[in-house]
Design an enzyme around this catalytic site. Structure first.
Site, PDB file in Angstrom:
ATOM      1  N   ARG A 181      20.514  60.306 103.363  1.00 27.97           N
ATOM      2  CA  ARG A 181      21.564  60.739 102.420  1.00 27.97           C
ATOM      3  C   ARG A 181      21.355  62.187 101.989  1.00 27.97           C
ATOM      4  O   ARG A 181      20.245  62.639 101.754  1.00 27.97           O
ATOM      5  CB  ARG A 181      21.560  59.852 101.180  1.00 27.97           C
ATOM      6  CG  ARG A 181      22.498  60.405 100.109  1.00 27.97           C
ATOM      7  CD  ARG A 181      22.809  59.436  99.026  1.00 27.97           C
ATOM      8  NE  ARG A 181      21.639  59.000  98.291  1.00 27.97           N
ATOM      9  CZ  ARG A 181      21.688  58.081  97.336  1.00 27.97           C
ATOM     10  NH1 ARG A 181      22.828  57.498  97.044  1.00 27.97           N
ATOM     11  NH2 ARG A 181      20.591  57.728  96.700  1.00 27.97           N
ATOM     12  N   ARG A 208      12.306  51.377  94.507  1.00 24.07           N
ATOM     13  CA  ARG A 208      13.663  51.024  94.045  1.00 24.07           C
ATOM     14  C   ARG A 208      14.080  49.667  94.622  1.00 24.07           C
ATOM     15  O   ARG A 208      14.712  48.865  93.941  1.00 24.07           O
ATOM     16  CB  ARG A 208      14.663  52.103  94.455  1.00 24.07           C
ATOM     17  CG  ARG A 208      14.508  53.377  93.622  1.00 24.07           C
ATOM     18  CD  ARG A 208      15.180  54.559  94.268  1.00 24.07           C
ATOM     19  NE  ARG A 208      16.616  54.483  94.247  1.00 24.07           N
ATOM     20  CZ  ARG A 208      17.408  55.248  95.003  1.00 24.07           C
ATOM     21  NH1 ARG A 208      16.866  56.131  95.835  1.00 24.07           N
ATOM     22  NH2 ARG A 208      18.708  55.138  94.925  1.00 24.07           N
ATOM     23  N   LYS A 225      27.765  52.162  96.819  1.00 30.57           N
ATOM     24  CA  LYS A 225      28.565  52.097  95.587  1.00 30.57           C
ATOM     25  C   LYS A 225      29.226  53.446  95.299  1.00 30.57           C
ATOM     26  O   LYS A 225      30.416  53.512  95.002  1.00 30.57           O
ATOM     27  CB  LYS A 225      27.676  51.663  94.406  1.00 30.57           C
ATOM     28  CG  LYS A 225      26.993  50.306  94.643  1.00 30.57           C
ATOM     29  CD  LYS A 225      26.102  49.881  93.504  1.00 30.57           C
ATOM     30  CE  LYS A 225      24.871  50.742  93.282  1.00 30.57           C
ATOM     31  NZ  LYS A 225      23.865  50.687  94.373  1.00 30.57           N
ATOM     32  N   ARG A 229      18.193  63.779  97.183  1.00 29.51           N
ATOM     33  CA  ARG A 229      17.868  63.379  95.815  1.00 29.51           C
ATOM     34  C   ARG A 229      16.364  63.145  95.674  1.00 29.51           C
ATOM     35  O   ARG A 229      15.723  62.671  96.594  1.00 29.51           O
ATOM     36  CB  ARG A 229      18.611  62.075  95.472  1.00 29.51           C
ATOM     37  CG  ARG A 229      19.828  62.303  94.619  1.00 29.51           C
ATOM     38  CD  ARG A 229      20.714  61.101  94.481  1.00 29.51           C
ATOM     39  NE  ARG A 229      20.091  59.888  93.954  1.00 29.51           N
ATOM     40  CZ  ARG A 229      20.789  58.788  93.647  1.00 29.51           C
ATOM     41  NH1 ARG A 229      22.098  58.776  93.803  1.00 29.51           N
ATOM     42  NH2 ARG A 229      20.183  57.709  93.200  1.00 29.51           N
ATOM     43  N   ARG A 249      22.145  46.042  85.191  1.00 29.42           N
ATOM     44  CA  ARG A 249      21.155  45.995  86.255  1.00 29.42           C
ATOM     45  C   ARG A 249      20.029  45.023  85.925  1.00 29.42           C
ATOM     46  O   ARG A 249      19.087  44.907  86.706  1.00 29.42           O
ATOM     47  CB  ARG A 249      20.545  47.393  86.388  1.00 29.42           C
ATOM     48  CG  ARG A 249      20.692  48.014  87.748  1.00 29.42           C
ATOM     49  CD  ARG A 249      20.131  49.412  87.602  1.00 29.42           C
ATOM     50  NE  ARG A 249      19.947  50.054  88.841  1.00 29.42           N
ATOM     51  CZ  ARG A 249      20.752  51.005  89.323  1.00 29.42           C
ATOM     52  NH1 ARG A 249      21.835  51.352  88.664  1.00 29.42           N
ATOM     53  NH2 ARG A 249      20.477  51.585  90.454  1.00 29.42           N
TER      54      ARG A 249
HETATM   55  P1  AP5 Z   1      25.741  55.724  98.423  1.00 28.43           P
HETATM   56  O1  AP5 Z   1      27.212  55.499  98.322  1.00 28.43           O
HETATM   57  O2  AP5 Z   1      25.179  56.976  97.869  1.00 28.43           O
HETATM   58  O3  AP5 Z   1      24.966  54.434  97.847  1.00 28.43           O
HETATM   59  P2  AP5 Z   1      24.794  53.942  96.345  1.00 28.43           P
HETATM   60  O4  AP5 Z   1      24.905  52.448  96.382  1.00 28.43           O
HETATM   61  O5  AP5 Z   1      25.691  54.672  95.408  1.00 28.43           O
HETATM   62  O6  AP5 Z   1      23.268  54.349  96.156  1.00 28.43           O
HETATM   63  P3  AP5 Z   1      22.517  54.942  94.910  1.00 28.43           P
HETATM   64  O7  AP5 Z   1      21.177  55.351  95.456  1.00 28.43           O
HETATM   65  O8  AP5 Z   1      23.294  55.971  94.166  1.00 28.43           O
HETATM   66  O9  AP5 Z   1      22.384  53.672  94.059  1.00 28.43           O
HETATM   67  P4  AP5 Z   1      21.341  53.344  93.039  1.00 28.43           P
HETATM   68  O10 AP5 Z   1      21.920  52.102  92.465  1.00 28.43           O
HETATM   69  O11 AP5 Z   1      19.944  53.261  93.506  1.00 28.43           O
HETATM   70  O12 AP5 Z   1      21.320  54.652  92.133  1.00 28.43           O
HETATM   71  P5  AP5 Z   1      22.016  55.020  90.757  1.00 28.43           P
HETATM   72  O13 AP5 Z   1      22.519  56.379  90.884  1.00 28.43           O
HETATM   73  O14 AP5 Z   1      22.901  53.948  90.239  1.00 28.43           O
HETATM   74  O15 AP5 Z   1      25.346  55.574  99.975  1.00 28.43           O
HETATM   75  C1  AP5 Z   1      24.024  55.824 100.421  1.00 28.43           C
HETATM   76  C2  AP5 Z   1      24.056  56.528 101.797  1.00 28.43           C
HETATM   77  O16 AP5 Z   1      24.620  55.635 102.764  1.00 28.43           O
HETATM   78  C3  AP5 Z   1      24.944  57.795 101.810  1.00 28.43           C
HETATM   79  O17 AP5 Z   1      24.305  58.745 102.619  1.00 28.43           O
HETATM   80  C4  AP5 Z   1      26.267  57.322 102.463  1.00 28.43           C
HETATM   81  O18 AP5 Z   1      26.882  58.371 103.185  1.00 28.43           O
HETATM   82  C5  AP5 Z   1      25.793  56.199 103.377  1.00 28.43           C
HETATM   83  N1  AP5 Z   1      26.764  55.100 103.446  1.00 28.43           N
HETATM   84  C6  AP5 Z   1      27.473  54.556 102.396  1.00 28.43           C
HETATM   85  N2  AP5 Z   1      28.252  53.535 102.841  1.00 28.43           N
HETATM   86  C7  AP5 Z   1      27.987  53.401 104.176  1.00 28.43           C
HETATM   87  C8  AP5 Z   1      28.455  52.500 105.184  1.00 28.43           C
HETATM   88  N3  AP5 Z   1      29.345  51.522 104.900  1.00 28.43           N
HETATM   89  N4  AP5 Z   1      27.966  52.642 106.447  1.00 28.43           N
HETATM   90  C9  AP5 Z   1      27.055  53.640 106.746  1.00 28.43           C
HETATM   91  N5  AP5 Z   1      26.580  54.532 105.827  1.00 28.43           N
HETATM   92  C10 AP5 Z   1      27.035  54.406 104.561  1.00 28.43           C
HETATM   93  O19 AP5 Z   1      20.725  55.006  89.793  1.00 28.43           O
HETATM   94  C11 AP5 Z   1      19.694  55.952  89.913  1.00 28.43           C
HETATM   95  C12 AP5 Z   1      18.587  55.638  88.916  1.00 28.43           C
HETATM   96  O20 AP5 Z   1      19.112  55.702  87.574  1.00 28.43           O
HETATM   97  C13 AP5 Z   1      17.968  54.235  89.031  1.00 28.43           C
HETATM   98  O21 AP5 Z   1      16.948  54.175  89.991  1.00 28.43           O
HETATM   99  C14 AP5 Z   1      17.433  54.039  87.594  1.00 28.43           C
HETATM  100  O22 AP5 Z   1      16.240  54.734  87.395  1.00 28.43           O
HETATM  101  C15 AP5 Z   1      18.514  54.699  86.755  1.00 28.43           C
HETATM  102  N6  AP5 Z   1      19.568  53.752  86.312  1.00 28.43           N
HETATM  103  C16 AP5 Z   1      20.889  53.781  86.634  1.00 28.43           C
HETATM  104  N7  AP5 Z   1      21.541  52.758  86.059  1.00 28.43           N
HETATM  105  C17 AP5 Z   1      20.610  52.054  85.369  1.00 28.43           C
HETATM  106  C18 AP5 Z   1      20.657  50.855  84.585  1.00 28.43           C
HETATM  107  N8  AP5 Z   1      21.805  50.167  84.410  1.00 28.43           N
HETATM  108  N9  AP5 Z   1      19.497  50.408  84.038  1.00 28.43           N
HETATM  109  C19 AP5 Z   1      18.342  51.086  84.180  1.00 28.43           C
HETATM  110  N10 AP5 Z   1      18.222  52.204  84.918  1.00 28.43           N
HETATM  111  C20 AP5 Z   1      19.350  52.688  85.508  1.00 28.43           C
END
Ligand code: AP5
Length: 225
Positions: free
Chosen positions: A131, A175, A17, A164, A92
């Site tokens: 990552r 997660r 994402k 991270r 979420r």
């Molecule tokens: P990346 O693009 O970083 O993936 P991402 O989907 O953004 O992963 P996140 O870990 O940021 O998502 P998340 O939903 O767990 O965390 P968030 O920050 O929202 O890609 C990952 C890796 O893969 C990278 O190294 C990239 O280079 C590689 N890659 C990407 N695309 C690729 C491809 N096509 N092919 C190969 N490699 C690829 O949330 C963090 C925390 O915040 C949550 O755990 C929770 O505690 C809290 N939180 C956030 N929002 C909420 C909510 N709405 N409700 C409650 N808690 C929340």
């Protein structure tokens, strides 16, 4: 005037994402709103919200709905989001989805579509374990799939790359558990509303980007009919 697009981008952790957000930012005149990024900024700034959220984030658990709904609702009311947005990581849970609907309805608006970037669990583990993110702006890299030009240095702003806190193996496993239990039900929820669009997230980032762009272009045409 172009019709408003209110889009949700969701999927398992590590689906790509954030990677796609960086590409999509330049494509459409829509603000990209990531609740994960907003929370990490609050943790960095040691705000009251950040202090409450940190413990949940470090464990890979969801931050409680009431905190998230208040934070996201406030952001969606800001000027730049009034003509449309792309939400990343919110809603979420089904409770967050219904709160979002109520918030938008109070402004005479609605969700246009929910885009699921789908990736199997084993790929999530490979992606998150490798990552690296830059300390300054959170630019994303992967030690194997998308390495920086110079070891541990961000190509875009020269800052240091780190892992991270929530990318440790035990936290990744939690997660994923939380995703399947609390977030996956949104697939049926948005399917039943006719709003689901599925994107194959296993393809390379350029292909995924092309697919998302095509879906958004089609939605824009449909909204203008
Ligand atoms: P990346 O693009 O970083 O993936 P991402 O989907 O953004 O992963 P996140 O870990 O940021 O998502 P998340 O939903 O767990 O965390 P968030 O920050 O929202 O890609 C990952 C890796 O893969 C990278 O190294 C990239 O280079 C590689 N890659 C990407 N695309 C690729 C491809 N096509 N092919 C190969 N490699 C690829 O949330 C963090 C925390 O915040 C949550 O755990 C929770 O505690 C809290 N939180 C956030 N929002 C909420 C909510 N709405 N409700 C409650 N808690 C929340």
């Amino acid at each position: 005037m172009a019709a408003e697009l209110n889009l949700i981008l969701f999927g398992p952790p590590g689906a790509g994402k954030g990677t796609q957000a960086e590409r999509l930012r330049g494509d459409f005149q829509l603000p990209f709103i990531s609740t994960g990024e907003m929370l990490r900024a609050n943790v960095r700034d040691q705000t009251e919200l950040g202090l409450k959220a940190k413990e949940f984030m470090d464990a890979g658990d969801l931050v409680p709905d009431d905190l998230i709904v208040a934070m996201a609702g406030e952001r969606l009311g800001q000027d730049d989001a009034l003509d449309g947005f792309i939400l990343d990581g919110f809603p979420r849970t089904v409770a967050q989805a219904t709160a979002l609907e109520r918030k938008l309805a109070s402004m005479g608006r609605r969700v246009t579509a929910a885009l699921l970037i789908d990736v199997p669990d084993e790929e999530v583990i490979r992606r998150l374990s490798g990552r690296r993110v830059c300390v300054k702006a959170g630019h994303n890299y992967h030690v194997e799939f998308d390495p920086p030009k110079h070891d541990s240095v961000c190509d875009q702003d020269g800052s240091r790359l780190i892992q991270r806190d929530d990318d440790r193996p035990d936290v990744i496993a939690n997660r994923l558990r939380v995703y399947h239990e609390k977030t996956k039900p949104l697939v049926d929820y948005y399917d039943s509303l006719g709003l689901m669009r599925r994107i194959d997230g296993t393809r390379d980032p350029a292909d995924v980007h092309g697919h998302i762009r095509a879906v958004i272009a089609t939605l824009r045409l449909e909204e203008n009919v």
